[in-house]
Scaffold this motif. Sequence first.
Motif, PDB file in Angstrom:
ATOM      1  N   LEU A 186      57.578  55.136  37.168  1.00  0.00           N
ATOM      2  CA  LEU A 186      59.034  54.960  37.208  1.00  0.00           C
ATOM      3  C   LEU A 186      59.514  54.310  38.504  1.00  0.00           C
ATOM      4  O   LEU A 186      60.686  53.905  38.589  1.00  0.00           O
ATOM      5  N   LEU A 187      58.637  54.191  39.492  1.00  0.00           N
ATOM      6  CA  LEU A 187      58.992  53.525  40.756  1.00  0.00           C
ATOM      7  C   LEU A 187      57.936  52.474  41.093  1.00  0.00           C
ATOM      8  O   LEU A 187      57.284  52.526  42.143  1.00  0.00           O
ATOM      9  N   PRO A 188      57.715  51.518  40.203  1.00  0.00           N
ATOM     10  CA  PRO A 188      56.675  50.511  40.467  1.00  0.00           C
ATOM     11  C   PRO A 188      56.990  49.736  41.743  1.00  0.00           C
ATOM     12  O   PRO A 188      58.121  49.361  41.999  1.00  0.00           O
ATOM     13  N   GLY A 189      55.961  49.555  42.539  1.00  0.00           N
ATOM     14  CA  GLY A 189      56.139  48.839  43.787  1.00  0.00           C
ATOM     15  C   GLY A 189      56.516  49.722  44.956  1.00  0.00           C
ATOM     16  O   GLY A 189      56.482  49.269  46.110  1.00  0.00           O
ATOM     17  N   GLU A 190      56.902  50.958  44.690  1.00  0.00           N
ATOM     18  CA  GLU A 190      57.205  51.904  45.766  1.00  0.00           C
ATOM     19  C   GLU A 190      56.047  52.871  45.953  1.00  0.00           C
ATOM     20  O   GLU A 190      55.268  53.119  45.030  1.00  0.00           O
ATOM     21  N   ARG A 191      55.976  53.420  47.128  1.00  0.00           N
ATOM     22  CA  ARG A 191      54.938  54.413  47.406  1.00  0.00           C
ATOM     23  C   ARG A 191      55.554  55.604  48.140  1.00  0.00           C
ATOM     24  O   ARG A 191      55.328  55.798  49.336  1.00  0.00           O
ATOM     25  N   PRO A 192      56.347  56.404  47.439  1.00  0.00           N
ATOM     26  CA  PRO A 192      56.917  57.579  48.110  1.00  0.00           C
ATOM     27  C   PRO A 192      55.819  58.528  48.561  1.00  0.00           C
ATOM     28  O   PRO A 192      54.785  58.667  47.913  1.00  0.00           O
ATOM     29  N   LYS A 193      56.062  59.172  49.682  1.00  0.00           N
ATOM     30  CA  LYS A 193      55.087  60.123  50.215  1.00  0.00           C
ATOM     31  C   LYS A 193      55.031  61.346  49.313  1.00  0.00           C
ATOM     32  O   LYS A 193      56.061  61.959  49.024  1.00  0.00           O
ATOM     33  N   LEU A 194      53.836  61.703  48.850  1.00  0.00           N
ATOM     34  CA  LEU A 194      53.688  62.811  47.912  1.00  0.00           C
ATOM     35  C   LEU A 194      53.028  64.038  48.527  1.00  0.00           C
ATOM     36  O   LEU A 194      53.183  65.143  48.000  1.00  0.00           O
ATOM     37  N   VAL A 195      52.280  63.861  49.593  1.00  0.00           N
ATOM     38  CA  VAL A 195      51.587  64.988  50.243  1.00  0.00           C
ATOM     39  C   VAL A 195      51.649  64.783  51.749  1.00  0.00           C
ATOM     40  O   VAL A 195      52.039  63.717  52.242  1.00  0.00           O
ATOM     41  N   GLY A 196      51.243  65.806  52.489  1.00  0.00           N
ATOM     42  CA  GLY A 196      51.175  65.690  53.940  1.00  0.00           C
ATOM     43  C   GLY A 196      52.526  65.563  54.606  1.00  0.00           C
ATOM     44  O   GLY A 196      52.699  64.814  55.559  1.00  0.00           O
ATOM     45  N   PHE A 197      53.483  66.345  54.123  1.00  0.00           N
ATOM     46  CA  PHE A 197      54.828  66.266  54.686  1.00  0.00           C
ATOM     47  C   PHE A 197      54.845  66.821  56.110  1.00  0.00           C
ATOM     48  O   PHE A 197      54.291  67.879  56.389  1.00  0.00           O
ATOM     49  N   ASP A 198      55.539  66.093  56.987  1.00  0.00           N
ATOM     50  CA  ASP A 198      55.658  66.519  58.384  1.00  0.00           C
ATOM     51  C   ASP A 198      56.886  67.362  58.650  1.00  0.00           C
ATOM     52  O   ASP A 198      57.006  67.962  59.722  1.00  0.00           O
ATOM     53  N   SER A 199      57.810  67.401  57.700  1.00  0.00           N
ATOM     54  CA  SER A 199      59.051  68.141  57.904  1.00  0.00           C
ATOM     55  C   SER A 199      59.690  68.440  56.561  1.00  0.00           C
ATOM     56  O   SER A 199      59.395  67.776  55.555  1.00  0.00           O
ATOM     57  N   PRO A 200      60.601  69.411  56.516  1.00  0.00           N
ATOM     58  CA  PRO A 200      61.349  69.640  55.275  1.00  0.00           C
ATOM     59  C   PRO A 200      62.143  68.409  54.856  1.00  0.00           C
ATOM     60  O   PRO A 200      62.319  68.158  53.656  1.00  0.00           O
TER      61      PRO A 200
END
Length: 468
Positions: A186-200
């Motif tokens: 649903l977001l082709p071309g994007e790469r939202p961060k899915l793991v390894g969050f550094d903050s809320p």
Amino acid sequence: MPARVRTTAVLLAAALCLVAPGTARADTATPAADRAQHLTGVLADGATWIADIPAPGHWNGTLLLFSHGFGPLAAQNAPSAAAHDALLAEGYALAGSSYDPNGSQWALASAERDQFATLDAVTARTGEPRRTLSVGQSMGGLVNAQIARDGAGRVDGALGLCGLVTGGTDLDNYQLDAEYTIARLLLPGERPKLVGFDSPGEAAATADRLTAAVTAAQTTPAGRARIALAAAYLNVPAWAPGKDRPAADDWRGQEEQQYAWLAQGLLSFIEGGRYAMERSVGGNNSANRGVDYAALLAGSPSAPRVRALYRAAGLDLRADLTALTAGASVTADPDAVREAARTSSAGQGLAVPLLDLHTTADQLVPVEQENRFADRVRAAGDSALLRQAYVERQGHCAFTTAETLAAVHAVEHRVETGHWGTAASPAALQRAALDLGLDGAAYVPYRPGELTVGRPDRAAAPAPAARH
């Protein structure tokens, strides 16, 4: 307050039932020895505990040790205010802790230890109860399952309510599958961060982007088909609050109700939970590299719905599944996986009888978790100690007070008699709950499907050493 924050707050307070019936106070007990007592204290790690003890002559001798769910680290000793009052009226003593307030809200590193320490602190003040039962809700249901595994000689039986009984890594893995599907399709071309969050804030930003993508996709047949695919991987029920259950072949209606769950802020809660778990276990404990997304769908109870909606949209399901498999590249931190296995798993065995309750349409802890948990208990040779019962209702932890009390009574029957008999059967639980004349009941015969997770069940290994 921004809309996202409002939605998440509603989900935390309503869906997870996190409102405590009492919080720790400065006083240590009501002064008169002939009255009910409210006790409080602080444990070595800073966790607070509370206990409510019926007046002498009114205590039935049973102490309920309650493990609360994910959320604020405040002491709680019952699953709801109504259950708190009803259990006290029946003569039960109630106790519970906050868990260590200095760590993550995913408090599995301290929760079992703090619960046993709370039991010690309370009994030092009240004397040994005739019987102790462990009760846990949501994340606390996982704590409860650990206590049922490790608590021989400390507790006599256990009741799990909507428990996250397959543990942290299964949870993060199937949630990752759904999040990745939304991002990739649903977001082709994007790469939202899915793991390894550094903050809320990072977690919230990902939740907002994924939720916006789902909202936009719901307006087209192709988008709805892909939402159904993500929902299948997330094990989202196709029955939402305030709605009639769709017909068995109403694929569009089923997807609309899955979308309703997602649109209510479910992804915001999921990403916030992931941040808390990563903080607790020291890194990312989930992975999808090597996952075959076609095989994963083939094993899902939702596969017929997904195939039907793809056909209706004229989409190539095989192409989407191939793209998902080819693009899966998330790897886990081995140390985080080991820490999650040590602190955040259960089912490797039972030391005391355990009754697990679940609603049939739970959006946060899918009812299918009970199936995988039962397999683990069976592999450990302890099936005779486990019973599972189901309430036909939408929502997480959406039990009536009558359903909860009837389940407590069933566990007591098992402890008193040494056998379950029919006490934990749907019919017996329904009769017992209705006979209380409180707020109704909906126990039903039910068998959950397989949990869609698609990884080897490494948590079925021998139990870790007890941590108390």
